[in-house]
Design a protein around this motif. Structure first.
Motif: not given
Length: 334
Positions: A93-97, A206-208, A210-213
């Motif tokens: 789990v890689v955190e943002p940034g 963006p989260r959207r 991510q969800q698409f991929v």
């Protein structure tokens, strides 16, 4: 229920599992220990499924043991090269940034990882060693991993379809054909989708998106299953293709499980008992699933169907010869 309908139901569940995996960080706090326990348990389950179910079911009928071992080796090597080329089986789990340097160690897997975990890692590999998602946490660092995971997810679909077809042929009264393979794929998909979405999140996507991929990745399992069904349904060599596919899938499961389990021996000196118990629990569950299958399934998997007729024919010939010799001896005495 037809095999195609059952595989479709399985695939819907697997797609849902993959989508859930991408949302795990927002649903629960994934510490390093929790992630490793999940990997050990699922790794033990997949290892047991590969050796207790897929390989024994592949052997028999039109596929010999030697041929099955060759296909197992090809499945194992194919998965190995997919991982090597695309780095497609690194769960963290890689955190943002998160920078590539920070993502190179165990602290990339969880910002809450205790300092002794990182010390164990450095001691095992040396100060200059990098592990995990190093160098792949940039804006597009997730693409290679997504490609590799998508390819082996399509192969999971092939394994699922082949397992269902095999069980339907040899045990039409079973309630859930191919249940062992389904369970292994179902529980492993969240870990894979988690790798993709966490890398995308670290890259600032963006989260959207991510969800698409993640959705596109999850659909690769039904695609693989559909391709196998279409290619095998009308083939006169269906038994051979199913047997070879099961052996190939056994190699995939063994390689994926060991890629999760073996690193624990190298740099995770902590929580040894917990991780070992999770591994053994996964293996035990895989073995226990065999008791849900009819007793004759494994017998049919190890003995070609035509051999039963050969045995009966041999016994009939033996009885006929015995009777003939007895009559001949009786006439000779008279």
């Amino acid at each position: 229920m037809t095999p195609a309908l059952l595989v479709a139901i399985y695939c819907v569940c697997i797609v849902a599992s993959s989508l859930l995996g991408g949302l795990l960080p927002s649903l629960m706090r994934l510490t390093h220990t929790r992630l490793q326990l999940m990997m050990s348990g699922v790794g033990g389950l997949m290892l047991g499924i590969g050796l207790f179910h897929l390989l024994p079911h592949a052997v028999g009928g039109a596929v010999s043991l030697d041929r099955a071992i060759w296909w197992l080796m090809m499945g194992l090597l194919a998965t190995f090269f997919l991982i090597r080329v695309f780095h497609g089986h690194s769960h963290a789990v890689v955190e943002p940034g998160c920078s590539p340097e920070a993502a190179s160690g165990d602290e990339a897997a969880s910002p809450t990882t205790p300092s002794h975990d990182h010390a164990d890692h450095d001691h095992a590999h040396g100060p200059g060693h990098q592990h995990g998602h190093a160098g792949r946490t940039g804006k597009f660092g997730w693409i290679g991993i997504a490609l590799g995971l998508s390819l082996h997810t399509a192969l999971d679909g092939v394994a699922l379809a082949a397992s269902v077809l095999h069980d339907q042929q040899h045990s039409p009264t079973m309630v859930f054909w191919g249940f062992a393979v389904f369970l292994g794929v179902l529980l492993h998909k969240p870990l894979d989708s988690l790798s993709i979405t966490s890398l995308m999140s670290a890259g600032g996507w963006p989260r959207r998106t991510q969800q698409f991929v993640n959705c596109a990745y999850a659909l690769m399992c039904p695609v693989g299953a559909a391709i196998f069904f279409l290619g095998v349904a009308a083939s006169p060599d269906q038994a051979v293709l199913v047997g070879c596919a099961l052996a190939f899938a056994a190699g995939i499961f063994v390689c994926l499980s060991l890629s999760d389990l073996l690193p624990e021996l190298q740099f995770h000196a902590h929580d040894r008992l917990k991780l070992t118990m999770a591994l053994l629990l996964g293996v035990a569950v895989a073995y226990g699933i065999g008791y849900l299958e009819p007793a004759h399934v494994h017998h049919h998997s190890s003995v070609p169907p035509e051999s039963h007729d050969d045995v009966k024919h041999h016994e009939h010939d033996h009885e006929h010869d015995h009777e003939h010799d007895h009559e001949h001896d009786h006439e000779h005495d008279h």
